[in-house]
Design a protein around this motif. Structure first.
Motif, PDB file in Angstrom:
ATOM      1  N   LEU A 173       0.922  -1.237   0.000  1.00  0.00           N
ATOM      2  CA  LEU A 173      -0.029   0.006  -0.138  1.00  0.00           C
ATOM      3  C   LEU A 173       0.827   1.133  -0.002  1.00  0.00           C
ATOM      4  O   LEU A 173       1.584   1.446   1.096  1.00  0.00           O
ATOM      5  CB  LEU A 173      -0.939  -0.063   1.270  1.00  0.00           C
ATOM      6  CG  LEU A 173      -1.962   1.261   1.233  1.00  0.00           C
ATOM      7  CD1 LEU A 173      -2.857   1.047   0.305  1.00  0.00           C
ATOM      8  CD2 LEU A 173      -2.420   1.264   2.766  1.00  0.00           C
ATOM      9  N   LEU A 174       0.788   2.149  -0.786  1.00  0.00           N
ATOM     10  CA  LEU A 174       1.541   3.351  -1.182  1.00  0.00           C
ATOM     11  C   LEU A 174       0.638   4.242  -0.788  1.00  0.00           C
ATOM     12  O   LEU A 174      -0.415   4.760  -1.078  1.00  0.00           O
ATOM     13  CB  LEU A 174       1.970   3.358  -2.618  1.00  0.00           C
ATOM     14  CG  LEU A 174       2.894   2.548  -3.084  1.00  0.00           C
ATOM     15  CD1 LEU A 174       3.393   2.844  -4.534  1.00  0.00           C
ATOM     16  CD2 LEU A 174       4.241   2.281  -2.129  1.00  0.00           C
ATOM     17  N   THR A 175       1.292   5.391   0.058  1.00  0.00           N
ATOM     18  CA  THR A 175       0.629   6.525   0.416  1.00  0.00           C
ATOM     19  C   THR A 175       1.563   7.843   0.179  1.00  0.00           C
ATOM     20  O   THR A 175       2.633   8.007   0.195  1.00  0.00           O
ATOM     21  CB  THR A 175       0.710   6.448   2.085  1.00  0.00           C
ATOM     22  OG1 THR A 175      -0.153   5.340   2.336  1.00  0.00           O
ATOM     23  CG2 THR A 175      -0.011   7.651   2.496  1.00  0.00           C
ATOM     24  N   ASN A 176       0.853   8.714  -0.454  1.00  0.00           N
ATOM     25  CA  ASN A 176       1.264  10.046  -0.604  1.00  0.00           C
ATOM     26  C   ASN A 176       0.782  11.395  -0.010  1.00  0.00           C
ATOM     27  O   ASN A 176      -0.091  11.061   0.778  1.00  0.00           O
ATOM     28  CB  ASN A 176       1.214  10.213  -2.127  1.00  0.00           C
ATOM     29  CG  ASN A 176       2.326  11.091  -2.920  1.00  0.00           C
ATOM     30  OD1 ASN A 176       2.870  11.761  -2.426  1.00  0.00           O
ATOM     31  ND2 ASN A 176       2.052  11.201  -4.254  1.00  0.00           N
ATOM     32  N   GLY A 177       1.124  12.376  -0.509  1.00  0.00           N
ATOM     33  CA  GLY A 177       0.379  13.921   0.205  1.00  0.00           C
ATOM     34  C   GLY A 177       1.550  14.719   0.753  1.00  0.00           C
ATOM     35  O   GLY A 177       2.662  14.178   1.013  1.00  0.00           O
ATOM     36  N   ASN A 178       1.242  16.063   0.718  1.00  0.00           N
ATOM     37  CA  ASN A 178       1.999  16.825   1.013  1.00  0.00           C
ATOM     38  C   ASN A 178       2.556  16.648   2.768  1.00  0.00           C
ATOM     39  O   ASN A 178       3.774  16.894   3.114  1.00  0.00           O
ATOM     40  CB  ASN A 178       1.693  18.088   1.251  1.00  0.00           C
ATOM     41  CG  ASN A 178       1.452  18.622  -0.214  1.00  0.00           C
ATOM     42  OD1 ASN A 178       2.147  18.104  -1.084  1.00  0.00           O
ATOM     43  ND2 ASN A 178       0.496  19.542  -0.569  1.00  0.00           N
ATOM     44  N   ASN A 179       1.877  16.092   3.650  1.00  0.00           N
ATOM     45  CA  ASN A 179       2.272  15.933   4.997  1.00  0.00           C
ATOM     46  C   ASN A 179       2.864  14.319   4.973  1.00  0.00           C
ATOM     47  O   ASN A 179       2.668  13.790   6.530  1.00  0.00           O
ATOM     48  CB  ASN A 179       1.066  15.974   5.653  1.00  0.00           C
ATOM     49  CG  ASN A 179       0.792  17.729   5.890  1.00  0.00           C
ATOM     50  OD1 ASN A 179       1.543  18.461   5.252  1.00  0.00           O
ATOM     51  ND2 ASN A 179      -0.431  17.922   6.690  1.00  0.00           N
ATOM     52  N   CYS A 180       2.836  13.671   4.022  1.00  0.00           N
ATOM     53  CA  CYS A 180       3.271  12.122   4.434  1.00  0.00           C
ATOM     54  C   CYS A 180       4.646  12.245   5.316  1.00  0.00           C
ATOM     55  O   CYS A 180       4.704  11.294   6.385  1.00  0.00           O
ATOM     56  CB  CYS A 180       3.358  11.394   2.855  1.00  0.00           C
ATOM     57  SG  CYS A 180       3.777   9.629   3.053  1.00  0.00           S
ATOM     58  N   ALA A 181       5.525  12.718   4.743  1.00  0.00           N
ATOM     59  CA  ALA A 181       6.909  12.674   5.544  1.00  0.00           C
ATOM     60  C   ALA A 181       6.794  13.089   6.841  1.00  0.00           C
ATOM     61  O   ALA A 181       7.152  12.530   7.946  1.00  0.00           O
ATOM     62  CB  ALA A 181       8.110  13.317   4.759  1.00  0.00           C
ATOM     63  N   ALA A 182       6.043  14.089   7.070  1.00  0.00           N
ATOM     64  CA  ALA A 182       5.921  14.651   8.658  1.00  0.00           C
ATOM     65  C   ALA A 182       5.279  13.871   9.293  1.00  0.00           C
ATOM     66  O   ALA A 182       5.400  13.642  10.564  1.00  0.00           O
ATOM     67  CB  ALA A 182       5.200  16.242   8.308  1.00  0.00           C
ATOM     68  N   LEU A 183       3.931  13.337   8.825  1.00  0.00           N
ATOM     69  CA  LEU A 183       3.206  12.341   9.544  1.00  0.00           C
ATOM     70  C   LEU A 183       3.993  11.116  10.055  1.00  0.00           C
ATOM     71  O   LEU A 183       4.180  10.780  11.271  1.00  0.00           O
ATOM     72  CB  LEU A 183       2.184  11.773   8.921  1.00  0.00           C
ATOM     73  CG  LEU A 183       1.213  11.031   9.596  1.00  0.00           C
ATOM     74  CD1 LEU A 183       0.584  11.231  10.843  1.00  0.00           C
ATOM     75  CD2 LEU A 183       0.103  10.511   8.532  1.00  0.00           C
ATOM     76  N   CYS A 184       4.971  10.641   9.116  1.00  0.00           N
ATOM     77  CA  CYS A 184       5.811   9.421   9.332  1.00  0.00           C
ATOM     78  C   CYS A 184       6.480   9.821  10.745  1.00  0.00           C
ATOM     79  O   CYS A 184       6.808   8.868  11.486  1.00  0.00           O
ATOM     80  CB  CYS A 184       6.529   8.957   8.254  1.00  0.00           C
ATOM     81  SG  CYS A 184       5.456   8.139   7.036  1.00  0.00           S
ATOM     82  N   GLU A 185       7.436  10.800  10.486  1.00  0.00           N
ATOM     83  CA  GLU A 185       8.204  11.138  11.640  1.00  0.00           C
ATOM     84  C   GLU A 185       7.466  11.406  12.841  1.00  0.00           C
ATOM     85  O   GLU A 185       8.007  10.795  14.163  1.00  0.00           O
ATOM     86  CB  GLU A 185       9.098  12.507  11.081  1.00  0.00           C
ATOM     87  CG  GLU A 185       9.958  12.181  10.142  1.00  0.00           C
ATOM     88  CD  GLU A 185      11.077  12.924  10.350  1.00  0.00           C
ATOM     89  OE1 GLU A 185      11.553  13.504  11.284  1.00  0.00           O
ATOM     90  OE2 GLU A 185      11.976  13.297   9.292  1.00  0.00           O
ATOM     91  N   SER A 186       6.219  12.074  12.791  1.00  0.00           N
ATOM     92  CA  SER A 186       5.709  12.309  14.186  1.00  0.00           C
ATOM     93  C   SER A 186       5.006  11.121  14.684  1.00  0.00           C
ATOM     94  O   SER A 186       4.867  11.068  15.981  1.00  0.00           O
ATOM     95  CB  SER A 186       4.359  13.145  13.749  1.00  0.00           C
ATOM     96  OG  SER A 186       3.478  12.507  13.018  1.00  0.00           O
ATOM     97  N   LEU A 187       4.910   9.949  13.924  1.00  0.00           N
ATOM     98  CA  LEU A 187       4.600   8.626  14.522  1.00  0.00           C
ATOM     99  C   LEU A 187       5.694   7.867  14.862  1.00  0.00           C
ATOM    100  O   LEU A 187       5.489   6.628  15.376  1.00  0.00           O
ATOM    101  CB  LEU A 187       3.589   7.954  13.465  1.00  0.00           C
ATOM    102  CG  LEU A 187       2.231   8.729  13.087  1.00  0.00           C
ATOM    103  CD1 LEU A 187       1.655   7.774  11.997  1.00  0.00           C
ATOM    104  CD2 LEU A 187       1.417   8.757  14.412  1.00  0.00           C
ATOM    105  N   GLY A 188       6.882   8.299  14.724  1.00  0.00           N
ATOM    106  CA  GLY A 188       8.013   7.532  15.145  1.00  0.00           C
ATOM    107  C   GLY A 188       8.698   6.611  13.937  1.00  0.00           C
ATOM    108  O   GLY A 188       9.425   5.909  14.059  1.00  0.00           O
TER     109      GLY A 188
END
Length: 290
Positions: free
Chosen positions: A108-123
């Motif tokens: 499952l591939l996920t994209n979006g302007n906040n994708c990288a920031a969300l990944c980091e915020s979730l650890g």
């Protein structure tokens, strides 16, 4: 043989790649986070698949056989029921861990302007290998998102479902991965307290009480990143938080996070988040559903 799964599919005498299901999101989506591709693939070749500086988040669940994932610093073996998460801007190579045998996985591939920031915020600050407590639930959720992509359904619903899945995986991570070793905490505190100025590798090593060579080994071990690249990501992560939580001008935020010029800040931010700081702030308010 190496090929990029994102850009094209290759079928040669050396590759047997059977897509049981494969769905792209057909319409453009302006949501800060959204799933863009689902596939259920069965392979029996030994070719390498390469993600280089990948800009998407990929959640991959092994269903059959085993796969070898190789980063710049580590090698992982994924077996049935296990999940591998590839976060944006990672370099990962993947191949069959058992030559001559079939392996099957959901992707499952996920994209979006906040994708990288969300990944980091979730650890998810580096690639992640997980053994979920309920693989069946993970499979169920991934397939449900795949159905939404196939039906070209609600953008909002798809964004909610992928966010829910990432939250679940973050909880699995917290339950299965030990906290960062205490030995690194003084350095992390030093970096957070000095982000507004230029920091050298020697200063970072001194803060931890080790040599620069030892510092690099520790960063590769714990973060899968060299020290200065980690520092740059920390600056970008903090700048994103300031864009979200303050009304400070973009230029001021860049300087406070250690970027020497507004152009340097804008270019670095766009390279990482796929949008400028101004666009990132504008996208914090979700657009209306298509």
């Amino acid at each position: 043989m190496i090929f990029d799964e994102e850009s094209r599919d290759i079928l040669t005498s050396d590759v047997n790649y059977v897509f049981r299901e494969r769905y792209h999101w057909e319409n453009d989506c302006a949501y800060p986070l959204f799933p863009t591709l689902f596939c259920d693939a069965l392979r029996d070749d030994d070719a390498w698949l390469q993600h280089f500086n990948y800009h998407l988040c990929s959640v991959e669940l092994c269903l059959e056989g085993s796969l070898e994932y190789r980063t710049d610093a580590e090698t992982f073996i994924l077996t049935p029921g296990e999940v591998f998460i590839i976060v944006p801007h990672c370099n990962v190579m993947i191949r069959n861990a058992e030559p001559g045998k079939k392996r099957r996985k959901l992707t499952l591939l996920t994209n979006g302007n906040n994708c990288a920031a969300l990944c980091e915020s979730l650890g998810f600050d580096r690639v992640l290998h997980l053994t979920p407590s309920d693989p069946g639930e993970i499979e169920k959720r991934i397939r449900h998102i795949g159905k939404l992509i196939r039906e070209n359904g609600s953008h909002r619903r798809a964004a909610e479902e992928i966010y829910s899945l990432l939250l679940l995986l973050a909880e699995e991570k917290r339950n299965s991965v030990p906290e960062m070793p205490a030995e690194m905490m003084p350095l992390l505190a030093f970096l957070n307290n000095n982000l507004s100025r230029q920091i050298t590798v020697s200063e970072m090593a001194d803060a931890l009480g080790v040599s620069p060579a030892t510092l690099r080994r520790k960063f590769i071990q714990f973060f899968s990143l060299p020290p200065l690249k980690y520092l740059n990501r920390l600056r970008l992560k903090n700048s994103a938080e300031m864009l979200k939580n303050t009304a400070l001008p973009v230029k001021v935020i860049g300087f406070r996070c250690g970027f020497t010029t507004p152009l340097h800040f804008t270019r670095s931010f766009k390279d990482f988040f796929n949008c400028t700081p101004t666009e990132f702030r504008e996208n914090l308010t979700s657009p209306k559903e298509n």
